[in-house]
Design a protein around this motif. Structure first.
Motif, PDB file in Angstrom:
ATOM      1  N   VAL A 105       0.839  -1.201   0.000  1.00 55.18           N
ATOM      2  CA  VAL A 105       0.000   0.000   0.000  1.00 55.18           C
ATOM      3  C   VAL A 105       0.872   1.248   0.000  1.00 55.18           C
ATOM      4  O   VAL A 105       1.826   1.344   0.776  1.00 55.18           O
ATOM      5  CB  VAL A 105      -0.951  -0.004   1.222  1.00 55.18           C
ATOM      6  CG1 VAL A 105      -1.442   1.399   1.551  1.00 55.18           C
ATOM      7  CG2 VAL A 105      -2.148  -0.913   0.962  1.00 55.18           C
ATOM      8  N   ASP A 106       0.556   2.156  -0.903  1.00 55.19           N
ATOM      9  CA  ASP A 106       1.235   3.456  -0.929  1.00 55.19           C
ATOM     10  C   ASP A 106       0.218   4.527  -0.577  1.00 55.19           C
ATOM     11  O   ASP A 106      -0.701   4.788  -1.351  1.00 55.19           O
ATOM     12  CB  ASP A 106       1.822   3.710  -2.321  1.00 55.19           C
ATOM     13  CG  ASP A 106       2.714   4.943  -2.344  1.00 55.19           C
ATOM     14  OD1 ASP A 106       2.796   5.636  -1.303  1.00 55.19           O
ATOM     15  OD2 ASP A 106       3.318   5.215  -3.392  1.00 55.19           O
ATOM     16  N   ALA A 107       0.371   5.132   0.613  1.00 56.54           N
ATOM     17  CA  ALA A 107      -0.575   6.174   1.026  1.00 56.54           C
ATOM     18  C   ALA A 107      -0.201   7.525   0.417  1.00 56.54           C
ATOM     19  O   ALA A 107      -0.985   8.483   0.510  1.00 56.54           O
ATOM     20  CB  ALA A 107      -0.615   6.278   2.547  1.00 56.54           C
ATOM     21  N   GLY A 133       9.649   5.214   3.962  1.00 61.01           N
ATOM     22  CA  GLY A 133       9.655   6.607   3.510  1.00 61.01           C
ATOM     23  C   GLY A 133       9.924   6.644   2.009  1.00 61.01           C
ATOM     24  O   GLY A 133      10.860   6.006   1.536  1.00 61.01           O
ATOM     25  N   ASP A 134       9.110   7.383   1.267  1.00 62.28           N
ATOM     26  CA  ASP A 134       9.342   7.514  -0.184  1.00 62.28           C
ATOM     27  C   ASP A 134       9.633   8.979  -0.515  1.00 62.28           C
ATOM     28  O   ASP A 134      10.789   9.354  -0.722  1.00 62.28           O
ATOM     29  CB  ASP A 134       8.129   6.985  -0.965  1.00 62.28           C
ATOM     30  CG  ASP A 134       8.328   7.129  -2.476  1.00 62.28           C
ATOM     31  OD1 ASP A 134       9.437   7.491  -2.910  1.00 62.28           O
ATOM     32  OD2 ASP A 134       7.378   6.882  -3.244  1.00 62.28           O
ATOM     33  N   GLU A 135       8.594   9.811  -0.501  1.00 58.04           N
ATOM     34  CA  GLU A 135       8.819  11.233  -0.811  1.00 58.04           C
ATOM     35  C   GLU A 135       9.850  11.850   0.131  1.00 58.04           C
ATOM     36  O   GLU A 135      10.561  12.782  -0.241  1.00 58.04           O
ATOM     37  CB  GLU A 135       7.494  12.009  -0.741  1.00 58.04           C
ATOM     38  CG  GLU A 135       6.584  11.808  -1.947  1.00 58.04           C
ATOM     39  CD  GLU A 135       5.755  10.521  -1.898  1.00 58.04           C
ATOM     40  OE1 GLU A 135       5.966   9.697  -0.982  1.00 58.04           O
ATOM     41  OE2 GLU A 135       4.913  10.324  -2.792  1.00 58.04           O
ATOM     42  N   ALA A 136       9.944  11.337   1.365  1.00 58.36           N
ATOM     43  CA  ALA A 136      10.885  11.896   2.342  1.00 58.36           C
ATOM     44  C   ALA A 136      12.335  11.510   2.052  1.00 58.36           C
ATOM     45  O   ALA A 136      13.249  12.071   2.642  1.00 58.36           O
ATOM     46  CB  ALA A 136      10.504  11.410   3.748  1.00 58.36           C
ATOM     47  N   ILE A 175      13.172   2.376   3.550  1.00 53.42           N
ATOM     48  CA  ILE A 175      13.095   3.450   2.550  1.00 53.42           C
ATOM     49  C   ILE A 175      12.740   2.899   1.172  1.00 53.42           C
ATOM     50  O   ILE A 175      12.976   1.732   0.870  1.00 53.42           O
ATOM     51  CB  ILE A 175      14.434   4.224   2.449  1.00 53.42           C
ATOM     52  CG1 ILE A 175      15.591   3.280   2.091  1.00 53.42           C
ATOM     53  CG2 ILE A 175      14.717   4.958   3.759  1.00 53.42           C
ATOM     54  CD1 ILE A 175      16.878   4.016   1.781  1.00 53.42           C
ATOM     55  N   ASN A 176      12.199   3.807   0.358  1.00 53.57           N
ATOM     56  CA  ASN A 176      11.943   3.532  -1.055  1.00 53.57           C
ATOM     57  C   ASN A 176      12.959   4.320  -1.863  1.00 53.57           C
ATOM     58  O   ASN A 176      13.026   5.544  -1.777  1.00 53.57           O
ATOM     59  CB  ASN A 176      10.507   3.968  -1.402  1.00 53.57           C
ATOM     60  CG  ASN A 176      10.177   3.795  -2.883  1.00 53.57           C
ATOM     61  OD1 ASN A 176      11.067   3.827  -3.750  1.00 53.57           O
ATOM     62  ND2 ASN A 176       8.908   3.638  -3.178  1.00 53.57           N
ATOM     63  N   ILE A 177      13.787   3.594  -2.622  1.00 58.01           N
ATOM     64  CA  ILE A 177      14.799   4.241  -3.470  1.00 58.01           C
ATOM     65  C   ILE A 177      14.318   4.216  -4.911  1.00 58.01           C
ATOM     66  O   ILE A 177      13.802   3.190  -5.380  1.00 58.01           O
ATOM     67  CB  ILE A 177      16.145   3.468  -3.357  1.00 58.01           C
ATOM     68  CG1 ILE A 177      16.728   3.625  -1.957  1.00 58.01           C
ATOM     69  CG2 ILE A 177      17.141   3.942  -4.415  1.00 58.01           C
ATOM     70  CD1 ILE A 177      18.008   2.816  -1.717  1.00 58.01           C
ATOM     71  N   LYS A 178      14.478   5.328  -5.603  1.00 55.32           N
ATOM     72  CA  LYS A 178      14.186   5.375  -7.044  1.00 55.32           C
ATOM     73  C   LYS A 178      15.342   6.077  -7.733  1.00 55.32           C
ATOM     74  O   LYS A 178      15.843   7.098  -7.223  1.00 55.32           O
ATOM     75  CB  LYS A 178      12.907   6.185  -7.318  1.00 55.32           C
ATOM     76  CG  LYS A 178      11.646   5.557  -6.778  1.00 55.32           C
ATOM     77  CD  LYS A 178      10.450   6.480  -6.972  1.00 55.32           C
ATOM     78  CE  LYS A 178       9.204   5.876  -6.341  1.00 55.32           C
ATOM     79  NZ  LYS A 178       8.190   6.901  -6.021  1.00 55.32           N
ATOM     80  N   LEU A 179      15.743   5.579  -8.892  1.00 58.04           N
ATOM     81  CA  LEU A 179      16.880   6.195  -9.598  1.00 58.04           C
ATOM     82  C   LEU A 179      16.569   7.631 -10.004  1.00 58.04           C
ATOM     83  O   LEU A 179      17.478   8.460 -10.072  1.00 58.04           O
ATOM     84  CB  LEU A 179      17.253   5.377 -10.835  1.00 58.04           C
ATOM     85  CG  LEU A 179      17.650   3.915 -10.614  1.00 58.04           C
ATOM     86  CD1 LEU A 179      18.209   3.315 -11.890  1.00 58.04           C
ATOM     87  CD2 LEU A 179      18.645   3.752  -9.485  1.00 58.04           C
TER      88      LEU A 179
HETATM   89 MG    MG Z   1       5.383   6.074  -3.312  1.00 58.43          MG
END
Ligand code: MG
Length: 297
Positions: A132-134, A184-187, A204-208
């Motif tokens: 789930v991504d809030a 944490g994603d946006e953070a 954490i969520n890492i995105k390139l």
């Molecule tokens: Mg997200």
């Protein structure tokens, strides 16, 4: 490029015009190159990632090695990749779930007032595990925690960014009490954010497209591991180019959410090899990208 990160074709092209890699005798010293790109301008992680990914692809092509081998990744530890079901009308959500047959895990965007209804709808068509991504959408921490306990009973396995990224106290309060991992994603954008996320989120969520490329994402994974924080590697709306770069690092992570090429309609590259709900790393040199025959590039 995602509009909320402030990048556009114009900013990317004007950044590229300032880049002169001929100043480097060896083009694969990624610490130096990352610092050089950051000195040109702050922010702009997507165009920085484009340069970083191109160099990693070239590195493998020159060495005749798959890029994933540089990171010590093992194909057999590749996690399942989730597929995102966007917020929509109930009937549309049902249809999207029914179409996502290649995937064994689904990611659901919540954060509105019909969260339970969306989950019940999905549960009426599939028993697949859910992420789930809030998306920072929950505003009352106690209600959010109640919901998280309920979501756990519904087969949800993790929660991304429950409250606004600036609400450190609220996110930390939920993390302390949550029966599910809170990420944490946006953070969390770049390396220095990993340490800041400690105590506020479990992982954490890492995105390139946030980290500025593979090199910094790799350092972030190592840092998170040293802090006992689990990692989800995710993506924006991306073609195979960016997600196959992220897939090189995915075996080092706990969870994977690299559905970009399956949700875009203008991908100039062939879709990644995807078997049993996972990316299947290949032995082609570099990233192993193949152009679509009708690509305009
Ligand atoms: Mg997200």
């Amino acid at each position: 490029m995602v509009p909320y990160m402030g990048e556009s074709d114009e900013t990317a092209l004007s950044f590229l015009k300032k880049v002169d890699l001929s100043r480097f005798n060896y083009p694969f010293n990624f610490n130096e190159i990352t610092n050089y790109l950051d000195d040109i301008a702050p922010g702009q992680p997507a165009i920085k990632a484009a340069i970083d990914i191109a160099l990693h692809d070239l590195w493998g092509k020159i060495d005749r090695k798959p890029t994933w081998t540089y990171f010590g990744s093992k194909p057999e530890t590749m996690p399942l990749s989730s597929y995102t079901i966007g917020i929509d009308e109930v009937e549309v959500v049902k249809k999207k779930v029914e179409e996502a047959t290649d995937f064994k895990v689904l990611k659901v965007k919540l954060g509105r007032d019909n969260d339970r209804e969306i989950i019940r709808t999905i549960r009426s068509v599939t028993a697949a595990p859910l992420y789930v991504d809030a998306n920072q959408g929950w505003t009352d921490k106690e209600k959010a925690l109640d919901l998280i306990f309920w979501l756990k009973e519904q087969g949800v396995e993790l929660i991304e960014q429950p409250m606004d990224k600036t609400d450190i106290e609220g996110n930390a309060w939920i993390t302390e009490r949550s029966p599910l991992p809170i990420l944490g994603d946006e953070a969390v954008q770049r390396f220095e954010d990993v340490e800041k996320a400690r105590g506020v989120y479990h992982g954490i969520n890492i995105k390139l497209m946030k980290s500025g490329g593979m090199h910094e994402a790799y350092l972030m994974i190592q840092k998170a591991k040293s802090l006992n924080m689990p990692v989800l590697i995710g993506c924006m709306s991306e073609t195979s180019c960016a997600t196959m770069a992220a897939a090189c690092l995915a075996p080092l992570c706990n969870w994977c959410d690299l559905d970009g090429p399956f949700l875009t309609t203008n991908n100039p590259f062939k879709r990644p090899y995807f078997i049993d709900g996972k990316y299947a790393l290949q032995n082609e040199p570099g990233l192993g990208l193949e152009m679509m025959p009708d690509s305009r590039f």
